[in-house]
Write a protein that holds these residues in place. Structure first.
Motif, PDB file in Angstrom:
ATOM      1  N   ASP A  87       0.854  -1.189   0.000  1.00 24.84           N
ATOM      2  CA  ASP A  87       0.000   0.000   0.000  1.00 24.84           C
ATOM      3  C   ASP A  87       0.895   1.248   0.000  1.00 24.84           C
ATOM      4  OD1 ASP A  87      -1.654   2.211   0.759  1.00 24.84           O
ATOM      5  OD2 ASP A  87      -3.161   0.766   1.416  1.00 24.84           O
ATOM      6  N   VAL A  88       0.759   2.078  -1.030  1.00 28.72           N
ATOM      7  CA  VAL A  88       1.604   3.251  -1.176  1.00 28.72           C
ATOM      8  C   VAL A  88       1.407   4.225  -0.022  1.00 28.72           C
ATOM      9  CG1 VAL A  88       2.083   5.285  -2.603  1.00 28.72           C
ATOM     10  CG2 VAL A  88       1.666   3.061  -3.679  1.00 28.72           C
ATOM     11  N   GLU A  89       0.176   4.410   0.438  1.00 29.86           N
ATOM     12  CA  GLU A  89      -0.088   5.351   1.530  1.00 29.86           C
ATOM     13  C   GLU A  89       0.605   4.904   2.809  1.00 29.86           C
ATOM     14  OE1 GLU A  89      -4.186   6.166   2.102  1.00 29.86           O
ATOM     15  OE2 GLU A  89      -4.469   7.068   0.124  1.00 29.86           O
ATOM     16  N   ASP A  90       0.583   3.596   3.074  1.00 32.95           N
ATOM     17  CA  ASP A  90       1.268   3.085   4.267  1.00 32.95           C
ATOM     18  C   ASP A  90       2.772   3.328   4.181  1.00 32.95           C
ATOM     19  OD1 ASP A  90      -1.047   2.236   5.432  1.00 32.95           O
ATOM     20  OD2 ASP A  90      -0.895   0.171   4.705  1.00 32.95           O
ATOM     21  N   ILE A  91       3.341   3.149   2.997  1.00 33.65           N
ATOM     22  CA  ILE A  91       4.769   3.352   2.803  1.00 33.65           C
ATOM     23  C   ILE A  91       5.128   4.822   3.011  1.00 33.65           C
ATOM     24  CG2 ILE A  91       6.635   3.301   1.106  1.00 33.65           C
ATOM     25  CD1 ILE A  91       5.254   0.867  -0.144  1.00 33.65           C
ATOM     26  N   ILE A  92       4.338   5.727   2.433  1.00 31.46           N
ATOM     27  CA  ILE A  92       4.599   7.171   2.575  1.00 31.46           C
ATOM     28  C   ILE A  92       4.497   7.584   4.039  1.00 31.46           C
ATOM     29  CG2 ILE A  92       3.709   9.467   2.040  1.00 31.46           C
ATOM     30  CD1 ILE A  92       2.893   8.366  -0.707  1.00 31.46           C
ATOM     31  N   ASP A  93       3.486   7.083   4.724  1.00 29.51           N
ATOM     32  CA  ASP A  93       3.312   7.410   6.142  1.00 29.51           C
ATOM     33  C   ASP A  93       4.499   6.932   6.958  1.00 29.51           C
ATOM     34  OD1 ASP A  93       1.640   8.344   8.410  1.00 29.51           O
ATOM     35  OD2 ASP A  93       1.627   6.229   8.954  1.00 29.51           O
ATOM     36  N   ALA A  94       4.976   5.723   6.641  1.00 29.12           N
ATOM     37  CA  ALA A  94       6.132   5.162   7.354  1.00 29.12           C
ATOM     38  C   ALA A  94       7.380   6.013   7.117  1.00 29.12           C
ATOM     39  CB  ALA A  94       6.378   3.727   6.907  1.00 29.12           C
ATOM     40  N   ILE A  95       7.586   6.432   5.877  1.00 25.59           N
ATOM     41  CA  ILE A  95       8.754   7.249   5.538  1.00 25.59           C
ATOM     42  C   ILE A  95       8.708   8.596   6.262  1.00 25.59           C
ATOM     43  CG2 ILE A  95       9.851   8.527   3.652  1.00 25.59           C
ATOM     44  CD1 ILE A  95       9.169   6.161   1.840  1.00 25.59           C
ATOM     45  N   ASN A  96       7.539   9.219   6.319  1.00 27.14           N
ATOM     46  CA  ASN A  96       7.401  10.517   6.968  1.00 27.14           C
ATOM     47  C   ASN A  96       7.612  10.427   8.476  1.00 27.14           C
ATOM     48  OD1 ASN A  96       6.870  11.819   4.554  1.00 27.14           O
ATOM     49  ND2 ASN A  96       4.655  11.626   4.744  1.00 27.14           N
ATOM     50  N   LYS A  97       7.059   9.406   9.092  1.00 32.75           N
ATOM     51  CA  LYS A  97       7.154   9.279  10.547  1.00 32.75           C
ATOM     52  C   LYS A  97       8.578   9.009  11.004  1.00 32.75           C
ATOM     53  CE  LYS A  97       2.452   7.800  11.732  1.00 32.75           C
ATOM     54  NZ  LYS A  97       1.619   6.680  12.238  1.00 32.75           N
ATOM     55  N   GLY A  98       9.283   8.187  10.289  1.00 36.48           N
ATOM     56  CA  GLY A  98      10.623   7.800  10.726  1.00 36.48           C
ATOM     57  C   GLY A  98      11.747   8.548  10.064  1.00 36.48           C
ATOM     58  N   HIS A  99      11.395   9.589   9.255  1.00 34.41           N
ATOM     59  CA  HIS A  99      12.418  10.316   8.495  1.00 34.41           C
ATOM     60  C   HIS A  99      13.305   9.326   7.729  1.00 34.41           C
ATOM     61  CE1 HIS A  99      12.255  14.272  11.042  1.00 34.41           C
ATOM     62  NE2 HIS A  99      11.073  13.837  10.683  1.00 34.41           N
ATOM     63  N   ILE A 100      12.664   8.461   6.983  1.00 36.18           N
ATOM     64  CA  ILE A 100      13.354   7.370   6.302  1.00 36.18           C
ATOM     65  C   ILE A 100      13.778   7.800   4.901  1.00 36.18           C
ATOM     66  CG2 ILE A 100      13.031   5.023   5.401  1.00 36.18           C
ATOM     67  CD1 ILE A 100      10.974   4.676   7.748  1.00 36.18           C
ATOM     68  N   PHE A 101      15.019   7.477   4.567  1.00 41.93           N
ATOM     69  CA  PHE A 101      15.559   7.851   3.266  1.00 41.93           C
ATOM     70  C   PHE A 101      14.907   7.045   2.146  1.00 41.93           C
ATOM     71  CE2 PHE A 101      18.748   6.326   0.126  1.00 41.93           C
ATOM     72  CZ  PHE A 101      18.811   7.476  -0.649  1.00 41.93           C
ATOM     73  N   SER A 102      14.762   5.740   2.374  1.00 41.24           N
ATOM     74  CA  SER A 102      14.235   4.890   1.315  1.00 41.24           C
ATOM     75  C   SER A 102      13.657   3.608   1.922  1.00 41.24           C
ATOM     76  CB  SER A 102      15.341   4.541   0.313  1.00 41.24           C
ATOM     77  OG  SER A 102      14.834   3.791  -0.773  1.00 41.24           O
ATOM     78  N   TYR A 103      12.910   2.903   1.106  1.00 35.64           N
ATOM     79  CA  TYR A 103      12.411   1.598   1.546  1.00 35.64           C
ATOM     80  C   TYR A 103      12.741   0.565   0.477  1.00 35.64           C
ATOM     81  CZ  TYR A 103       8.502   1.873  -1.736  1.00 35.64           C
ATOM     82  OH  TYR A 103       7.741   1.941  -2.869  1.00 35.64           O
ATOM     83  N   ILE A 104      12.945  -0.643   0.931  1.00 36.23           N
ATOM     84  CA  ILE A 104      13.228  -1.769   0.037  1.00 36.23           C
ATOM     85  C   ILE A 104      12.195  -2.849   0.314  1.00 36.23           C
ATOM     86  CG2 ILE A 104      14.887  -3.579  -0.591  1.00 36.23           C
ATOM     87  CD1 ILE A 104      15.869  -0.874  -1.409  1.00 36.23           C
ATOM     88  N   LYS A 105      11.567  -3.333  -0.743  1.00 32.78           N
ATOM     89  CA  LYS A 105      10.574  -4.401  -0.565  1.00 32.78           C
ATOM     90  C   LYS A 105      11.262  -5.733  -0.303  1.00 32.78           C
ATOM     91  CE  LYS A 105       6.721  -2.508  -3.253  1.00 32.78           C
ATOM     92  NZ  LYS A 105       5.785  -2.757  -4.379  1.00 32.78           N
ATOM     93  N   LYS A 106      10.672  -6.494   0.595  1.00 33.36           N
ATOM     94  CA  LYS A 106      11.181  -7.839   0.877  1.00 33.36           C
ATOM     95  C   LYS A 106      10.474  -8.837  -0.040  1.00 33.36           C
ATOM     96  CE  LYS A 106      12.022  -9.056   5.111  1.00 33.36           C
ATOM     97  NZ  LYS A 106      11.820  -9.384   6.535  1.00 33.36           N
ATOM     98  N   PRO A 107      11.196  -9.871  -0.455  1.00 30.37           N
ATOM     99  CA  PRO A 107      12.619 -10.128  -0.207  1.00 30.37           C
ATOM    100  C   PRO A 107      13.473  -9.157  -1.023  1.00 30.37           C
ATOM    101  CG  PRO A 107      11.756 -11.759  -1.718  1.00 30.37           C
ATOM    102  CD  PRO A 107      10.571 -10.948  -1.275  1.00 30.37           C
ATOM    103  N   TRP A 108      14.566  -8.664  -0.389  1.00 31.82           N
ATOM    104  CA  TRP A 108      15.354  -7.634  -1.043  1.00 31.82           C
ATOM    105  C   TRP A 108      16.224  -8.219  -2.154  1.00 31.82           C
ATOM    106  CZ3 TRP A 108      20.253  -9.266   0.185  1.00 31.82           C
ATOM    107  CH2 TRP A 108      20.447  -9.868   1.445  1.00 31.82           C
ATOM    108  N   ASP A 109      16.413  -7.370  -3.156  1.00 33.04           N
ATOM    109  CA  ASP A 109      17.295  -7.706  -4.274  1.00 33.04           C
ATOM    110  C   ASP A 109      18.681  -7.163  -3.965  1.00 33.04           C
ATOM    111  OD1 ASP A 109      17.647  -8.440  -7.296  1.00 33.04           O
ATOM    112  OD2 ASP A 109      18.432  -6.385  -7.090  1.00 33.04           O
TER     113      ASP A 109
END
Length: 365
Positions: A87-109
């Motif tokens: 879910d894109v909204e969940d990802i954006i919310d997570a990035i904003n809350k934690g001041h996260i630079f990037s996210y990688i989907k699991k399993p990671w490449d």
């Protein structure tokens, strides 16, 4: 050479993921691992890492919660989130809350993660260099300010000596000056001394800590007027002080503000004005003091009003001497004490300044 490598902390409650990450990246980076957020925090207490990678779905504390906890304590490390979210909204919310630079989907490449880590470190390095440059500039600026302040003080001593010699020569009539050269020298000395005092005011305003004390505006306004009325003895000062409640503020900065504004009201009078006036009013309320200073001087061109608080700005509609930093100092001093200033002026008719200053007496009760 090991100390120059990128240091990474990887937090994941699945041990096989930790082992896989270490096996894939240990040759390229300095790897630290933790199986929980609490264990990761212990690692961070002893090691300065550049990048933190955390799995979002952990039993006690999620990756976002962990990043949110450390963002103020450890703002420098770059944060990367491993997540199974789609879910894109969940990802954006997570990035904003934690001041996260990037996210990688699991399993990671492996290649994607490798690229993300290198990009993250480039940002880490750029931020570090920027911070170092800022500190360096702050140090240089501080040293420059100290030098200017010290030099200004040193310059005043010989100026006052020259002024004293001029006064002595007049008292004992030891020198004739038919061309008026001594008077010209005295004018230049006065201008230079005024400019030096403005520099000292600027430095003290930028460096001194705020210090609140009770202020009697009747006494303060009277002292300010006495300082400048000799410059033009034809000016009539009208004062109205309404102070029914105590006022507490920064005496030094309020004095600087009033002195600069009253000085300008005296300096920028019209040469041919038959009844020059300066009106000063103060109204003190429990939460603020409102001060108005109005003159019937030469006024300010409307196109210049937006620039008068800028450093070294001088209006071209007059030939009056000035440093161009008086109103800049006024604005800076007001910023320090949380005050505001407004100006209304008509060219050829006069200028009114209105300032509002918080009453700190209210905050102490």
């Amino acid at each position: 050479m090991k100390n120059n490598r990128i240091r990474i902390l990887y937090i994941d409650d699945e041990v096989h993921n930790l082992n896989a990450f270490r096996a894939n990246f240990r040759r390229s980076y300095e790897i630290y691992t933790a199986s929980s957020a609490a264990e990761g925090m212990q690692v961070l207490k002893g090691i300065e890492v550049h990048i933190i990678i955390a799995d979002q779905k952990m039993p006690a504390t999620t990756g976002v919660e962990f990043f949110n906890e450390i963002k103020d304590l450890l703002p420098d490390p770059i944060r990367i989130l491993l997540t199974g979210y789609t879910d894109v909204e969940d990802i954006i919310d997570a990035i904003n809350k934690g001041h996260i630079f990037s996210y990688i989907k699991k399993p990671w490449d492996e290649h994607e993660l490798f690229k993300t880590i290198n990009n993250a470190y480039e940002i880490y390095s750029a931020r570090k260099q920027l911070k170092e440059k800022v500190l360096e500039l702050e140090k240089t600026n501080d040293e420059l300010n100290r030098f200017i302040y010290s030099t200004s003080h040193d310059l005043r001593a010989p100026l006052m000596s020259v002024q004293g010699i001029i006064n002595l020569s007049r008292l004992d009539n030891s020198m004739t000056d038919p061309q008026g050269y001594m008077g010209m020298i005295e004018v230049c000395i006065t201008r230079l001394d005024s400019f030096i005092q403005k520099i000292i005011e600027y430095y003290r305003n930028s460096r001194l800590e705020l210090e609140y004390e009770k202020i009697d505006f009747s006494a303060l306004i009277s002292d300010c007027i006495d300082t400048f009325k000799h410059q033009n003895t034809t000016i009539h000062f009208n004062t109205k002080i309404d102070q029914p409640v105590p006022f507490k503020g920064d005496f030094f900065r309020i004095s600087v503000i009033l002195n600069n504004l009253i000085s300008n009201a005296v300096k920028y009078q019209k040469p041919d004005e038959t009844s020059p006036q300066v009106n000063l009013s103060v109204k003190v309320e429990p939460h603020k003091a409102t001060i108005r200073i109005e003159d019937n001087g030469i006024g300010i061109l409307s196109e210049h009003l937006s620039n008068i608080f800028k450093m070294f700005f001088r209006s071209k509609n007059n030939n009056k001497p000035g440093s161009g930093i008086g109103l800049y100092i006024v604005k800076e001093a007001l910023n320090k004490i949380g005050g505001t200033i407004g100006v209304d002026s008509r060219y050829g008719e006069g200028t009114q300044f209105e300032i509002s200053i918080p009453n700190r007496n209210e905050f102490d009760t």
